[in-house]
Write a protein that holds these residues in place. Structure first.
Motif, PDB file in Angstrom:
ATOM      1  N   ALA A 139      43.174  62.926  70.846  1.00 46.60           N
ATOM      2  CA  ALA A 139      44.109  63.211  71.945  1.00 46.60           C
ATOM      3  C   ALA A 139      43.520  62.768  73.269  1.00 46.60           C
ATOM      4  CB  ALA A 139      44.453  64.698  71.969  1.00 46.60           C
ATOM      5  N   ALA A 140      42.216  62.986  73.447  1.00 49.09           N
ATOM      6  CA  ALA A 140      41.545  62.565  74.678  1.00 49.09           C
ATOM      7  C   ALA A 140      41.548  61.050  74.802  1.00 49.09           C
ATOM      8  CB  ALA A 140      40.118  63.098  74.700  1.00 49.09           C
ATOM      9  N   LEU A 141      41.274  60.348  73.705  1.00 48.34           N
ATOM     10  CA  LEU A 141      41.283  58.891  73.733  1.00 48.34           C
ATOM     11  C   LEU A 141      42.688  58.352  74.019  1.00 48.34           C
ATOM     12  CD1 LEU A 141      38.910  58.146  70.733  1.00 48.34           C
ATOM     13  CD2 LEU A 141      38.444  57.661  73.145  1.00 48.34           C
ATOM     14  N   PHE A 142      43.705  59.003  73.453  1.00 49.73           N
ATOM     15  CA  PHE A 142      45.075  58.566  73.713  1.00 49.73           C
ATOM     16  C   PHE A 142      45.442  58.821  75.176  1.00 49.73           C
ATOM     17  CE2 PHE A 142      49.706  59.070  73.879  1.00 49.73           C
ATOM     18  CZ  PHE A 142      50.089  57.841  73.362  1.00 49.73           C
ATOM     19  N   ALA A 143      45.023  59.972  75.713  1.00 51.84           N
ATOM     20  CA  ALA A 143      45.290  60.275  77.110  1.00 51.84           C
ATOM     21  C   ALA A 143      44.656  59.219  78.014  1.00 51.84           C
ATOM     22  CB  ALA A 143      44.760  61.658  77.464  1.00 51.84           C
ATOM     23  N   ASP A 200      47.754  67.439  76.217  1.00 54.46           N
ATOM     24  CA  ASP A 200      47.945  67.948  77.568  1.00 54.46           C
ATOM     25  C   ASP A 200      46.649  68.535  78.125  1.00 54.46           C
ATOM     26  OD1 ASP A 200      49.703  68.132  79.676  1.00 54.46           O
ATOM     27  OD2 ASP A 200      50.534  70.066  79.088  1.00 54.46           O
ATOM     28  N   LEU A 201      45.919  69.244  77.267  1.00 57.16           N
ATOM     29  CA  LEU A 201      44.634  69.809  77.701  1.00 57.16           C
ATOM     30  C   LEU A 201      43.662  68.693  78.071  1.00 57.16           C
ATOM     31  CD1 LEU A 201      42.688  72.147  78.144  1.00 57.16           C
ATOM     32  CD2 LEU A 201      42.214  72.132  75.678  1.00 57.16           C
ATOM     33  N   MET A 202      43.620  67.645  77.274  1.00 55.48           N
ATOM     34  CA  MET A 202      42.657  66.576  77.547  1.00 55.48           C
ATOM     35  C   MET A 202      43.073  65.711  78.733  1.00 55.48           C
ATOM     36  SD  MET A 202      40.256  67.443  75.724  1.00 55.48           S
ATOM     37  CE  MET A 202      39.256  66.196  76.514  1.00 55.48           C
ATOM     38  N   LEU A 259      43.544  77.716  71.020  1.00 53.06           N
ATOM     39  CA  LEU A 259      43.939  76.538  70.250  1.00 53.06           C
ATOM     40  C   LEU A 259      43.935  76.845  68.763  1.00 53.06           C
ATOM     41  CD1 LEU A 259      41.878  73.744  72.054  1.00 53.06           C
ATOM     42  CD2 LEU A 259      44.361  74.067  72.178  1.00 53.06           C
ATOM     43  N   ALA A 260      44.928  76.322  68.049  1.00 55.58           N
ATOM     44  CA  ALA A 260      44.943  76.404  66.587  1.00 55.58           C
ATOM     45  C   ALA A 260      43.948  75.407  66.018  1.00 55.58           C
ATOM     46  CB  ALA A 260      46.348  76.109  66.069  1.00 55.58           C
ATOM     47  N   ASP A 261      43.603  75.576  64.756  1.00 57.11           N
ATOM     48  CA  ASP A 261      42.606  74.703  64.132  1.00 57.11           C
ATOM     49  C   ASP A 261      43.018  73.236  64.189  1.00 57.11           C
ATOM     50  OD1 ASP A 261      41.017  76.871  63.562  1.00 57.11           O
ATOM     51  OD2 ASP A 261      41.632  77.037  61.468  1.00 57.11           O
ATOM     52  N   ASP A 262      44.311  72.950  63.919  1.00 56.47           N
ATOM     53  CA  ASP A 262      44.741  71.548  63.918  1.00 56.47           C
ATOM     54  C   ASP A 262      44.789  70.974  65.336  1.00 56.47           C
ATOM     55  OD1 ASP A 262      46.875  73.202  64.517  1.00 56.47           O
ATOM     56  OD2 ASP A 262      48.281  72.274  63.102  1.00 56.47           O
ATOM     57  N   GLU A 263      44.992  71.824  66.338  1.00 56.70           N
ATOM     58  CA  GLU A 263      44.924  71.358  67.719  1.00 56.70           C
ATOM     59  C   GLU A 263      43.482  71.040  68.111  1.00 56.70           C
ATOM     60  OE1 GLU A 263      48.744  73.704  69.672  1.00 56.70           O
ATOM     61  OE2 GLU A 263      46.824  74.765  69.517  1.00 56.70           O
ATOM     62  N   ARG A 264      42.583  71.901  67.688  1.00 54.44           N
ATOM     63  CA  ARG A 264      41.156  71.684  67.980  1.00 54.44           C
ATOM     64  C   ARG A 264      40.667  70.402  67.311  1.00 54.44           C
ATOM     65  NH1 ARG A 264      39.764  75.924  65.925  1.00 54.44           N
ATOM     66  NH2 ARG A 264      40.115  77.255  67.728  1.00 54.44           N
ATOM     67  N   ALA A 265      41.091  70.184  66.086  1.00 52.46           N
ATOM     68  CA  ALA A 265      40.663  68.996  65.344  1.00 52.46           C
ATOM     69  C   ALA A 265      41.180  67.703  65.971  1.00 52.46           C
ATOM     70  CB  ALA A 265      41.133  69.096  63.890  1.00 52.46           C
ATOM     71  N   PRO A 298      50.101  69.544  66.486  1.00 53.81           N
ATOM     72  CA  PRO A 298      51.517  69.932  66.448  1.00 53.81           C
ATOM     73  C   PRO A 298      52.181  69.803  67.815  1.00 53.81           C
ATOM     74  CG  PRO A 298      50.085  71.870  66.295  1.00 53.81           C
ATOM     75  CD  PRO A 298      49.198  70.679  66.154  1.00 53.81           C
ATOM     76  N   THR A 299      53.491  69.592  67.778  1.00 54.25           N
ATOM     77  CA  THR A 299      54.258  69.352  68.993  1.00 54.25           C
ATOM     78  C   THR A 299      54.767  70.654  69.596  1.00 54.25           C
ATOM     79  OG1 THR A 299      54.958  67.180  68.210  1.00 54.25           O
ATOM     80  CG2 THR A 299      56.297  68.192  69.936  1.00 54.25           C
ATOM     81  N   LEU A 300      54.537  70.817  70.897  1.00 54.80           N
ATOM     82  CA  LEU A 300      55.093  71.934  71.655  1.00 54.80           C
ATOM     83  C   LEU A 300      56.376  71.477  72.351  1.00 54.80           C
ATOM     84  CD1 LEU A 300      51.894  73.325  73.464  1.00 54.80           C
ATOM     85  CD2 LEU A 300      52.815  73.981  71.238  1.00 54.80           C
ATOM     86  N   PRO A 301      57.292  72.409  72.624  1.00 53.18           N
ATOM     87  CA  PRO A 301      58.520  72.023  73.330  1.00 53.18           C
ATOM     88  C   PRO A 301      58.277  71.481  74.733  1.00 53.18           C
ATOM     89  CG  PRO A 301      58.793  74.150  72.252  1.00 53.18           C
ATOM     90  CD  PRO A 301      57.337  73.812  72.153  1.00 53.18           C
ATOM     91  N   VAL A 302      57.226  71.993  75.413  1.00 55.24           N
ATOM     92  CA  VAL A 302      56.977  71.589  76.797  1.00 55.24           C
ATOM     93  C   VAL A 302      55.487  71.400  77.045  1.00 55.24           C
ATOM     94  CG1 VAL A 302      57.139  72.227  79.241  1.00 55.24           C
ATOM     95  CG2 VAL A 302      59.009  72.801  77.679  1.00 55.24           C
ATOM     96  N   ILE A 303      55.122  70.225  77.533  1.00 57.14           N
ATOM     97  CA  ILE A 303      53.796  70.003  78.110  1.00 57.14           C
ATOM     98  C   ILE A 303      53.994  69.403  79.498  1.00 57.14           C
ATOM     99  CG2 ILE A 303      52.677  69.686  75.860  1.00 57.14           C
ATOM    100  CD1 ILE A 303      52.595  66.644  76.467  1.00 57.14           C
TER     101      ILE A 303
END
Length: 323
Positions: A270-274, A227-229, A259-265, A189-194
């Motif tokens: 996300a790491a590969l995209f980063a 952002d975390l990754m 982290l929420a479940d969908d963020e963890r999943a 899910p999208t956060l307003p600020v990263i």
């Protein structure tokens, strides 16, 4: 590097006056590869930090300044920009036709990669989580310059150029395949600020304590997993992925914001995209520019990060991070 716009002492005094400051000295800083930075000495021998934006327009600089003020007011360790003395709530002056913003001087040092400890990593994770929590109430839209479409445009431009060396041209098909796949998966899910760029040179420590998170110019809305990754890959990779550092950073984050479940999943994609994002931008922004124009950043470092991530399954990454 870092001094793209000249500033005489007379110009510094005139600029400082717009912020209600009496400037007694100005020294250019070799800090960053995008904007110009100066240390300004003010009456009484204290200091402030001046940033002259080389690429952003005044509206973008003003938006970033408002974001920093918003975050600082909510406990994020980041310097709150100084407002103009004329009032009206603006933070941005102009020098040489470019936006200029003044910040309090924050004492601290950048930690070298070999010097990063688990305590450093944990503090960075905690700071990032505070950005995400405080940024949730920032009401202005922040649009990334590094989304899938932007990265695809960079790759397309590389194909059209005639000066791209063979070793870069040979990896373009693989980069395009990776981008196509990752453009079609959820990164959470999208956060307003990263922050989106929390590398070591954007964090200051003093006596082991984190004193400031810096350079929110790349901030946008985006996923917490991404952002975390970005931050894990920036802080926890030397000769290889340091699992202890990665677990400490993720643990610091989770202690402040779980982290929420969908963020963890979404963490592995996300790491590969980063990793792909910084591979592409380091090719276009550094590899193909003349040496000495900006501090060189090697895209191969992110090719290595990608290989390390691919050796981990999605489950393996989550287990390593302990989230």
């Amino acid at each position: 590097m870092g001094i793209f716009t000249a500033l005489s002492i007379e110009e510094a005094r005139a600029l400082g006056a717009r912020f209600g400051l009496v400037i007694t000295g100005a020294r250019g800083l070799d800090a960053g590869s995008v904007n110009t930075s100066y240390e300004l000495t003010i009456e009484g021998k204290s200091r402030v930090f001046l940033r002259i934006y080389e690429g952003a327009d005044a509206a973008s600089a003003e938006r970033e300044a408002r974001l920093l003020a918003h975050l600082a007011e909510r406990g994020v360790p980041t310097p709150r920009p100084l407002p103009l003395a004329s009032g009206g709530g603006s933070f941005v002056a102009e020098h040489a036709g470019k936006p200029a913003v003044v910040f309090p001087w924050i004492e601290g040092e950048v930690v070298c990669q070999r010097g990063v400890t688990e305590a450093h990593a944990r503090a960075v994770g905690e700071g990032l989580a505070r950005v995400h929590l405080a940024g949730a109430s920032f009401g202005e839209p922040l649009v990334t310059r590094f989304g899938p479409e932007d990265l695809a445009a960079r790759l397309s431009a590389l194909r059209e150029r005639t000066d791209v060396p063979e070793h870069i041209r040979n990896i373009l098909p693989e980069l395009e395949r990776r981008l196509d796949r990752l453009s079609r998966v959820s990164l959470g899910p999208t956060l307003p600020v990263i922050h989106a760029d929390l590398f070591r040179d954007n964090v200051l420590f003093r006596d082991g304590a984190l004193t400031a998170l810096l350079d929110f110019e790349s901030s946008s809305s985006g996923s917490a997993a991404f952002d975390l990754m970005v931050t894990v890959l920036a802080w926890c990779f030397g000769d290889g992925l340091d699992r202890g550092l990665a677990r400490a950073l993720a643990g610091g984050y989770s202690a402040v914001r779980a982290l929420a479940d969908d963020e963890r999943a979404a963490l592995h994609d996300a790491a590969l995209f980063a990793s792909l994002r910084f591979t592409i931008t380091r090719i276009t922004d550094y590899e193909l520019r003349p040496r000495g124009v900006v501090a060189f950043k090697d895209y191969r470092r992110f090719v290595a990060r990608t290989a390390a991530l691919e050796a981990l399954s999605a489950r393996g990454l989550v287990e390593m991070l302990g989230v």
